[in-house]
Design a protein around this motif. Structure first.
Motif, PDB file in Angstrom:
ATOM      1  N   ARG A 293       0.833  -1.201   0.000  1.00 18.67           N
ATOM      2  CA  ARG A 293       0.000   0.000   0.000  1.00 18.67           C
ATOM      3  C   ARG A 293       0.871   1.256   0.000  1.00 18.67           C
ATOM      4  NH1 ARG A 293      -4.022   0.502   4.873  1.00 18.67           N
ATOM      5  NH2 ARG A 293      -2.039   0.638   5.939  1.00 18.67           N
ATOM      6  N   ARG A 294       1.942   1.249   0.806  1.00 15.96           N
ATOM      7  CA  ARG A 294       2.860   2.390   0.840  1.00 15.96           C
ATOM      8  C   ARG A 294       3.500   2.604  -0.529  1.00 15.96           C
ATOM      9  NH1 ARG A 294       7.679   3.434   0.443  1.00 15.96           N
ATOM     10  NH2 ARG A 294       8.383   1.296   0.445  1.00 15.96           N
TER      11      ARG A 294
ATOM     12  N   ARG B  45       1.796   9.259  -6.109  1.00 14.71           N
ATOM     13  CA  ARG B  45       2.308  10.631  -5.969  1.00 14.71           C
ATOM     14  C   ARG B  45       3.245  10.987  -7.112  1.00 14.71           C
ATOM     15  NH1 ARG B  45       2.321   9.448  -0.457  1.00 14.71           N
ATOM     16  NH2 ARG B  45       4.452   8.692  -0.515  1.00 14.71           N
TER      17      ARG B  45
ATOM     18  N   ARG C  57       0.971   4.123  -2.967  1.00 14.83           N
ATOM     19  CA  ARG C  57       0.778   5.559  -2.729  1.00 14.83           C
ATOM     20  C   ARG C  57       1.969   6.363  -3.231  1.00 14.83           C
ATOM     21  NH1 ARG C  57      -1.920   5.026   3.243  1.00 14.83           N
ATOM     22  NH2 ARG C  57      -4.014   4.559   2.500  1.00 14.83           N
ATOM     23  N   GLU C  58       3.152   5.820  -3.047  1.00 18.95           N
ATOM     24  CA  GLU C  58       4.366   6.489  -3.538  1.00 18.95           C
ATOM     25  C   GLU C  58       4.332   6.605  -5.066  1.00 18.95           C
ATOM     26  OE1 GLU C  58       8.672   4.763  -3.401  1.00 18.95           O
ATOM     27  OE2 GLU C  58       8.031   5.300  -1.372  1.00 18.95           O
TER      28      GLU C  58
END
Length: 97
Positions: free
Chosen positions: A70-71, A78, A74-75
């Protein structure tokens, strides 16, 4: 790979086709089953295969894995969720190089 295509009666050809399909499937599953995941386990391994591991430990490992994914998502969002103006700026910067 088709064995016996066009030989004999239509029933025999159909039987050979089914046999060929099942052989191909089992060969594929045997080869695919030998591939190793990033965590050292084979594809298709389940938690039940490792009864010596604590289920809470396995849950924690799985939770960590999904949180890391998930991280990472999201990275990536972005970095690549750009407006049209930002896209044009990046294109201009790459063309100048």
């Amino acid at each position: 790979m088709i064995i016996g295509f066009g030989f004999g009666s239509p029933l025999m050809a159909l039987l050979m086709l089914i046999i060929t399909a099942s052989l191909s499937y089992f060969i594929f599953k045997a080869i695919r089953g030998r591939q190793v995941n990033h965590d050292g386990r084979f594809h298709g391994d389940y938690i039940d295969v490792y009864p010596e591991q604590n289920t809470e430990e396995v849950k924690a490992q799985m939770r960590d894995y999904y949180q890391e994914q998930r991280r990472h998502a999201r990275e990536m969002m972005r970095e690549y969720d750009l407006t049209d103006e930002e896209i044009e700026k990046r294109i201009e910067q790459e063309m100048k190089k």
